[in-house]
Design a protein around this motif. Structure first.
Motif, PDB file in Angstrom:
ATOM      1  N   VAL A  43     -65.836 -19.399 -41.899  1.00 48.48           N
ATOM      2  CA  VAL A  43     -65.678 -20.608 -41.083  1.00 48.48           C
ATOM      3  C   VAL A  43     -66.695 -20.541 -39.945  1.00 48.48           C
ATOM      4  O   VAL A  43     -66.809 -19.505 -39.271  1.00 48.48           O
ATOM      5  N   ILE A  44     -67.434 -21.628 -39.741  1.00 53.39           N
ATOM      6  CA  ILE A  44     -68.489 -21.640 -38.714  1.00 53.39           C
ATOM      7  C   ILE A  44     -68.282 -22.828 -37.778  1.00 53.39           C
ATOM      8  O   ILE A  44     -68.286 -23.984 -38.208  1.00 53.39           O
ATOM      9  N   GLN A  45     -68.110 -22.527 -36.483  1.00 53.26           N
ATOM     10  CA  GLN A  45     -68.009 -23.586 -35.468  1.00 53.26           C
ATOM     11  C   GLN A  45     -69.397 -23.832 -34.892  1.00 53.26           C
ATOM     12  O   GLN A  45     -70.009 -22.935 -34.317  1.00 53.26           O
ATOM     13  N   GLY A  46     -69.891 -25.066 -35.058  1.00 53.40           N
ATOM     14  CA  GLY A  46     -71.253 -25.378 -34.617  1.00 53.40           C
ATOM     15  C   GLY A  46     -72.148 -25.520 -35.833  1.00 53.40           C
ATOM     16  O   GLY A  46     -72.138 -24.665 -36.729  1.00 53.40           O
ATOM     17  N   PHE A  47     -72.903 -26.616 -35.902  1.00 52.51           N
ATOM     18  CA  PHE A  47     -73.736 -26.856 -37.090  1.00 52.51           C
ATOM     19  C   PHE A  47     -75.156 -27.227 -36.665  1.00 52.51           C
ATOM     20  O   PHE A  47     -75.833 -28.015 -37.293  1.00 52.51           O
ATOM     21  N   GLU A 102     -58.558 -26.909 -34.549  1.00 48.11           N
ATOM     22  CA  GLU A 102     -57.931 -26.498 -35.821  1.00 48.11           C
ATOM     23  C   GLU A 102     -58.862 -25.596 -36.626  1.00 48.11           C
ATOM     24  O   GLU A 102     -58.423 -24.655 -37.290  1.00 48.11           O
ATOM     25  N   LEU A 103     -60.153 -25.907 -36.553  1.00 46.52           N
ATOM     26  CA  LEU A 103     -61.143 -25.129 -37.310  1.00 46.52           C
ATOM     27  C   LEU A 103     -61.070 -23.645 -36.964  1.00 46.52           C
ATOM     28  O   LEU A 103     -61.125 -22.777 -37.832  1.00 46.52           O
ATOM     29  N   LEU A 104     -60.931 -23.349 -35.657  1.00 47.41           N
ATOM     30  CA  LEU A 104     -60.942 -21.950 -35.204  1.00 47.41           C
ATOM     31  C   LEU A 104     -59.768 -21.140 -35.740  1.00 47.41           C
ATOM     32  O   LEU A 104     -59.848 -19.913 -35.807  1.00 47.41           O
ATOM     33  N   THR A 105     -58.675 -21.808 -36.098  1.00 45.76           N
ATOM     34  CA  THR A 105     -57.489 -21.072 -36.553  1.00 45.76           C
ATOM     35  C   THR A 105     -57.308 -21.117 -38.072  1.00 45.76           C
ATOM     36  O   THR A 105     -56.273 -20.704 -38.586  1.00 45.76           O
ATOM     37  N   LEU A 106     -58.319 -21.616 -38.800  1.00 46.71           N
ATOM     38  CA  LEU A 106     -58.230 -21.640 -40.269  1.00 46.71           C
ATOM     39  C   LEU A 106     -58.158 -20.211 -40.807  1.00 46.71           C
ATOM     40  O   LEU A 106     -58.829 -19.310 -40.295  1.00 46.71           O
ATOM     41  N   ALA A 115     -56.043 -17.163 -29.148  1.00 49.05           N
ATOM     42  CA  ALA A 115     -56.409 -15.869 -29.764  1.00 49.05           C
ATOM     43  C   ALA A 115     -55.326 -15.352 -30.709  1.00 49.05           C
ATOM     44  O   ALA A 115     -55.626 -14.733 -31.728  1.00 49.05           O
ATOM     45  N   ALA A 116     -54.062 -15.629 -30.396  1.00 49.74           N
ATOM     46  CA  ALA A 116     -52.960 -15.149 -31.250  1.00 49.74           C
ATOM     47  C   ALA A 116     -52.912 -15.911 -32.573  1.00 49.74           C
ATOM     48  O   ALA A 116     -52.345 -15.426 -33.554  1.00 49.74           O
ATOM     49  N   GLN A 117     -53.539 -17.106 -32.610  1.00 52.54           N
ATOM     50  CA  GLN A 117     -53.523 -17.920 -33.842  1.00 52.54           C
ATOM     51  C   GLN A 117     -54.768 -17.704 -34.711  1.00 52.54           C
ATOM     52  O   GLN A 117     -54.846 -18.214 -35.823  1.00 52.54           O
ATOM     53  N   ILE A 118     -55.747 -16.964 -34.182  1.00 51.57           N
ATOM     54  CA  ILE A 118     -56.972 -16.724 -34.959  1.00 51.57           C
ATOM     55  C   ILE A 118     -56.585 -15.942 -36.213  1.00 51.57           C
ATOM     56  O   ILE A 118     -55.906 -14.925 -36.138  1.00 51.57           O
ATOM     57  N   GLU A 163     -56.115  -5.929 -29.926  1.00 49.12           N
ATOM     58  CA  GLU A 163     -54.749  -5.492 -30.213  1.00 49.12           C
ATOM     59  C   GLU A 163     -54.355  -5.832 -31.654  1.00 49.12           C
ATOM     60  O   GLU A 163     -53.647  -5.077 -32.311  1.00 49.12           O
ATOM     61  N   ARG A 164     -54.847  -6.979 -32.137  1.00 48.11           N
ATOM     62  CA  ARG A 164     -54.504  -7.440 -33.485  1.00 48.11           C
ATOM     63  C   ARG A 164     -55.394  -6.825 -34.565  1.00 48.11           C
ATOM     64  O   ARG A 164     -55.253  -7.133 -35.742  1.00 48.11           O
ATOM     65  N   GLY A 165     -56.353  -5.984 -34.152  1.00 47.43           N
ATOM     66  CA  GLY A 165     -57.204  -5.299 -35.129  1.00 47.43           C
ATOM     67  C   GLY A 165     -58.287  -6.163 -35.737  1.00 47.43           C
ATOM     68  O   GLY A 165     -58.805  -5.865 -36.816  1.00 47.43           O
TER      69      GLY A 165
END
Length: 417
Positions: free
Chosen positions: A216-220, A282-286, A305-308, A331-333
């Protein structure tokens, strides 16, 4: 929902402070490296096409020049602020040190909205800004480059303006120029190519096969769009992309060449028929294997960050992750390849362009790409080794390497007088 948009300069200083503490730097060294060396603020008039004169504010900040001339891009944006430019200049210092090229860090910007200006107005603004900062820039002192909303044409105007003042052509005053006036082969793709190299290195480390990776890429833009194409060509399945108009998602993979053509023809990705439209948030949490923020600062924060939902983040943008988010990801590895390493391909090929201009001797594109790949791989392995040795993450590994190199140069040179 309030977003924790952190002041970028405070973020940059906080990252430096943590590295300085781990390195045990003296109080004097910390004081020197925390502050930019020079800050220039310029207010200048530009005649608009309708005959009106408008005032614009621009900046040029040099953070540190102990390892060589200052180097850093120029951005045109309504969001430009002195603290943003300070932060970006500091990150450039560390970026150049991480990949071992002999530059210090600088950055510049003008508060304007180039999307609402004609080409003639942008040219007049560029030339006047270049004249105002000409007291700092030069092939041996400070070499600007393109950044957000600036391109090879803008670099050509700056090079021409500076050359007019000198009375002869000075191609080495700026990088990211068109090939016709001393630009380098491979420069346009350099940042994205560097992103691809470190992404593939990190995937290999994590036993991830490119053909099985969902990206997934944010920015085109110049970085995200080209990185999408290069990773698509490497066999990765790019399932999400976005630009300023919004995001696109297709779990079966997006046809990147087709999306690129669509974006060029329609001025953006909105309306691309072969994917579902989603928001940038929404894109960032796909759910994906590799997430590449290639847009702006402060995109991954304490709020999301917890939804990434990824294994690997490659920071193609500058400062996309806040320190609070960093701690949560750690923390989430989730492995994060930091901006000062991941997007250093651009400044590396800028360095090649400068060297070629100084020598008046130019290299072929395959040689440039080969040299770039070698430097990016070597830098990634050095950062990884430092992180493992210090039992820390890749960001701190990169900072420990970079800050130590700049501190060593500063120590050896001493305090004048």
């Amino acid at each position: 929902m309030a977003i924790d948009v952190m002041n970028p300069y405070e973020m940059a200083v906080a990252q430096f402070d943590e590295a300085a503490e781990r390195l045990g730097l003296s109080q004097a060294m910390r004081a020197i490296l925390r502050k930019p060396k020079r800050e220039l603020i310029v207010n200048f008039p530009v005649r608009m096409d309708n005959g009106d004169v408008e005032m614009f504010t621009g900046y040029r900040v040099q953070h540190n020049i102990n390892r060589g001339p200052a180097k850093g891009g120029i951005r045109f944006s309504p969001e430009v602020s002195l603290d943003e430019v300070r932060a970006l200049a500091m990150w450039m210092t560390w970026k150049c040190a991480v990949v071992g090229i002999p530059y210090g860090g600088a950055k510049g910007g003008v508060i304007c909205d180039p999307h609402k200006m004609s080409m003639a107005e942008i040219e007049r603004l560029t030339r006047r800004y270049a004249t105002e900062i000409s007291i700092l820039i030069g092939p041996d002192s400070d070499i600007p480059a393109p950044d957000m909303n600036t391109n090879p044409q803008v670099m050509a105007w700056i090079m021409d303006t500076y050359s007019m003042h000198q009375g002869y052509s000075v191609p080495a005053v700026i990088t990211g120029k068109p090939l016709a006036i001393g630009g380098s082969e491979g420069r346009l793709e350099a940042t994205a190519r560097g992103v691809q190299v470190v992404a593939l290195e990190a995937m290999q480390d994590m036993n991830m096969q490119p053909e099985k990776c969902r990206v997934v890429i944010q920015g085109f833009g110049n970085v995200g769009g080209i990185a999408a194409r290069l990773l698509h060509e490497s066999g990765c399945k790019v399932i999400g992309i976005s630009d300023i108009s919004g995001g696109l998602y297709n779990p079966d993979g997006i046809d990147i060449p087709k999306a690129t053509r669509f974006s060029r023809e329609h001025g953006g990705l909105r309306g691309f028929p072969e994917a579902e439209e989603i928001t940038n948030a929404e894109l960032l949490t796909l759910p994906c294997d590799v997430l590449i923020p290639a847009a702006l600062e402060n995109q991954i924060t304490g709020h999301n960050a917890a939804q990434i939902n990824t294994r690997l983040i490659i920071e193609a943008a500058n400062g996309p992750t806040t320190p609070e988010a960093d701690a949560i990801l750690n923390e989430r590895g989730i492995t994060v390849v930091p901006d000062i390493l991941a997007n250093a391909g651009g400044v590396t090929v800028s360095y090649f362009e400068w060297v070629q201009d100084l020598q008046r001797f130019f290299w072929a594109e395959d040689e440039i790409n080969m040299r770039l790949e070698k430097i990016m791989k070597r830098s990634y392995q050095a950062v990884k080794a430092k992180a493992e040795e210090q039992r820390t993450n890749l960001r701190m590994g990169a900072y420990l390497l970079a800050v130590a190199r700049v501190a060593e140069a500063t120590e050896i040179r001493g305090v004048y007088p």
